[in-house]
Design a protein around this motif. Sequence first.
Motif, short mmCIF file in Angstrom:
data_model
loop_
_atom_site.label_atom_id
_atom_site.label_comp_id
_atom_site.label_asym_id
_atom_site.label_seq_id
_atom_site.Cartn_x
_atom_site.Cartn_y
_atom_site.Cartn_z
N ASP A 2 0.83 -1.19 0.00
CA ASP A 2 0.00 0.00 0.00
C ASP A 2 0.87 1.25 0.00
OD1 ASP A 2 0.79 0.54 2.58
OD2 ASP A 2 -1.10 -0.02 3.50
N LYS A 3 0.21 2.37 -0.04
CA LYS A 3 0.90 3.63 -0.23
C LYS A 3 1.83 3.94 0.93
CE LYS A 3 -0.10 8.12 -1.84
NZ LYS A 3 -0.91 9.13 -2.23
N THR A 4 1.48 3.58 2.10
CA THR A 4 2.29 3.85 3.28
C THR A 4 3.55 3.01 3.26
OG1 THR A 4 0.14 3.83 4.40
CG2 THR A 4 2.04 4.21 5.73
N GLU A 5 3.40 1.78 2.85
CA GLU A 5 4.58 0.93 2.78
C GLU A 5 5.54 1.44 1.69
OE1 GLU A 5 3.90 -3.24 2.41
OE2 GLU A 5 2.49 -3.19 4.06
N GLU A 6 4.97 1.86 0.61
CA GLU A 6 5.80 2.43 -0.46
C GLU A 6 6.53 3.68 0.04
OE1 GLU A 6 3.81 3.31 -4.10
OE2 GLU A 6 3.07 1.28 -4.27
#
Length: 137
Positions: A2-6
């Motif tokens: 997800d965007k946070t992990e990215e």
Amino acid sequence: MDKTEEELTMLERHDELIHHDILPRLEKVEKAQVDFSTQVQTIADQVQDIKSSQTNLELTVMKDGQETRGILNKFVDHYFAADNQRMETQRDVIHRDERITLKRLSTREKIVLGIVGAIAGSGGVLAGVAGLMQLLK
């Protein structure tokens, strides 16, 4: 992912890039700048020392020149005093020789006048010879 992990992965890469690549380079640049500033200060100090040495050398040369001129002036004064004394001595010798020569001429004049007077026996001829001798002087 997800965007946070990215975003976290991207932040970790950026952090790794900053710590492993950019910060060591920045430290090298800062160290080079400090070294450069130190060298500039060293050169500035050396230039100041050179200026000071040059001023001292100029003063020393001027002082030596003044002392040399003083010695040369004394030598010149001594030389001219000796030269004047020699010239005065020569002048005195010449005047003495002239007086001797005049006395000799005076004696020769008397002899010539006596001979001419004895031969000519006339006052007019004697006066003419005496006048001629006076013109020759």
